[in-house]
Scaffold this active site. Structure first.
Site, PDB file in Angstrom:
ATOM      1  N   ASN A   1       0.868  -1.180   0.000  1.00 44.61           N
ATOM      2  CA  ASN A   1       0.000   0.000   0.000  1.00 44.61           C
ATOM      3  C   ASN A   1       0.906   1.232   0.000  1.00 44.61           C
ATOM      4  OD1 ASN A   1      -1.839   2.017   0.437  1.00 44.61           O
ATOM      5  ND2 ASN A   1      -2.302   1.458   2.557  1.00 44.61           N
ATOM      6  N   TRP A   2       1.051   1.834  -1.164  1.00 42.10           N
ATOM      7  CA  TRP A   2       1.981   2.962  -1.291  1.00 42.10           C
ATOM      8  C   TRP A   2       1.385   4.287  -0.810  1.00 42.10           C
ATOM      9  CZ3 TRP A   2       3.867   1.542  -6.918  1.00 42.10           C
ATOM     10  CH2 TRP A   2       4.772   0.478  -6.826  1.00 42.10           C
ATOM     11  N   LYS A   3       0.108   4.294  -0.492  1.00 39.81           N
ATOM     12  CA  LYS A   3      -0.547   5.520  -0.009  1.00 39.81           C
ATOM     13  C   LYS A   3      -0.259   6.677  -0.981  1.00 39.81           C
ATOM     14  CE  LYS A   3      -0.231   3.481   4.524  1.00 39.81           C
ATOM     15  NZ  LYS A   3      -0.301   3.612   5.948  1.00 39.81           N
TER      16      LYS A   3
ATOM     17  N   HIS B   1      -9.702   1.174   4.149  1.00 36.17           N
ATOM     18  CA  HIS B   1      -8.466   1.379   4.913  1.00 36.17           C
ATOM     19  C   HIS B   1      -8.745   2.364   6.051  1.00 36.17           C
ATOM     20  CE1 HIS B   1      -4.443   2.690   6.013  1.00 36.17           C
ATOM     21  NE2 HIS B   1      -4.021   1.538   5.513  1.00 36.17           N
TER      22      HIS B   1
ATOM     23  N   GLU C   1      -5.825  -4.768  10.274  1.00 35.97           N
ATOM     24  CA  GLU C   1      -4.785  -3.791  10.610  1.00 35.97           C
ATOM     25  C   GLU C   1      -5.203  -3.036  11.874  1.00 35.97           C
ATOM     26  OE1 GLU C   1      -2.421  -2.493   6.857  1.00 35.97           O
ATOM     27  OE2 GLU C   1      -4.281  -1.381   6.897  1.00 35.97           O
TER      28      GLU C   1
ATOM     29  N   GLY D   1       1.879   2.493  10.793  1.00 36.79           N
ATOM     30  CA  GLY D   1       2.849   3.588  10.674  1.00 36.79           C
ATOM     31  C   GLY D   1       3.449   4.040  11.990  1.00 36.79           C
TER      32      GLY D   1
ATOM     33  N   SER E   1       2.925  -1.825  10.528  1.00 37.08           N
ATOM     34  CA  SER E   1       4.368  -1.833  10.846  1.00 37.08           C
ATOM     35  C   SER E   1       5.043  -3.180  10.567  1.00 37.08           C
ATOM     36  CB  SER E   1       4.599  -1.400  12.292  1.00 37.08           C
ATOM     37  OG  SER E   1       4.155  -0.064  12.474  1.00 37.08           O
TER      38      SER E   1
ATOM     39  N   GLY F   1       2.769  -0.975   4.381  1.00 33.46           N
ATOM     40  CA  GLY F   1       2.853   0.432   4.002  1.00 33.46           C
ATOM     41  C   GLY F   1       4.304   0.853   3.851  1.00 33.46           C
ATOM     42  N   GLY F   2       4.848   1.433   4.914  1.00 34.58           N
ATOM     43  CA  GLY F   2       6.205   2.001   4.894  1.00 34.58           C
ATOM     44  C   GLY F   2       7.262   1.092   4.274  1.00 34.58           C
TER      45      GLY F   2
END
Ligand code: PGA
Length: 244
Positions: free
Chosen positions: A10-12, A95, A165, A171, A207, A228-229
């Protein structure tokens, strides 16, 4: 759905078309799609180039959200029909950032899941509790409600991926413990099975990094991760994929 684990990026609101293209070009050289499935969720302006770069690679791609309508006077929105025509096979729905910043409700999520399944686009349906909800022992009730309402209009004969999640782990660098992940995934599995859904997968997100992925991936009902990150760099994303 087959038994391969799923690694979803998920690159947001990151990665321009040029950056996204470079990422995929590099990723394709290293992944092993016989061993696991890779899902990419770029921002919409980068969707087209990512889809074309992923052609014949077996990497699956889709938008991070869609409108609950397929067309008409909904300025600024994006249609699942268009996403499908472009070559999207997936869509992220519900999300926690969409719920928190854009007011998406469980009812809205249900409409989007219905619409994506109707158009044969696989929904990745996100659920999760906040820290206050977990600390006040409301996790079970919160997840059950999100699942009951979110899947209310869903087609039980079609596949669906649920991404658990915990909001407090997204994050933040705080990962749920193995016991928490195990217990919650068992719970989700039981709820969706009782609702009559047989073709489901459950991803964990929040995370996820290479060093915590290894121990989580072998837990029962952990079918992969929503990342994500750590999905923003090819190396850190691949290191997680290699946890299988
Ligand atoms: P994170 O994000 O891996 O950076 O915690 C996960 C997500 O929001 O899907």
């Amino acid at each position: 759905m087959d038994n391969r684990k799923i690694f979803a990026a998920n690159w947001k609101l990151n990665k321009s078309p040029t950056e996204a293209q470079a990422f995929v070009a590099d990723l394709k050289k290293h992944i092993d799609v016989n061993k696991y499935r890779v899902f990419l969720f770029p921002q919409n302006f980068s969707l087209s180039i990512v889809i074309s770069e992923c052609k014949n690679s077996h990497i699956e791609v889709g938008p991070q959200h869609i409108c609950e309508q397929v067309g008409g006077a909904f300025t600024g929105e994006n249609s699942v029909v268009t996403a499908k025509e472009m070559g999207s096979q997936l869509v992220l729905i519900g999300h926690s950032e969409r719920r928190q910043y854009y007011g998406e409700t469980d009812e809205l999520v249900a409409l989007k899941i219905h619409l994506s399944q109707k158009n044969d686009v696989l929904p990745i349906f996100c659920i999760g509790e906040t820290l206050i909800e977990r600390e006040s022992d409301r996790t079970y009730d919160v997840l059950k409600k999100q699942l009951m309402i979110g899947l209310d209009k869903a087609d039980k004969a079609k596949p669906i991926v649920i991404a658990y999640e915990p909001v407090w782990a997204i994050g933040t660098g705080k990962v749920a413990t193995l016991d928490q992940v195990k217990a919650t995934h068992e719970l989700i599995h039981e709820i969706v099975l009782n609702m009559g859904f047989n073709d489901t997968k459950i991803l964990y997100g929040g995370s996820v990094k290479a060093d915590n992925a290894q121990s989580m991936i072998s837990l029962p009902y952990v079918d992969g991760f929503l990342i994500g990150g750590a999905s923003l760099q090819v190396d850190s994303f691949l290191a997680i994929c290699r946890s299988v």
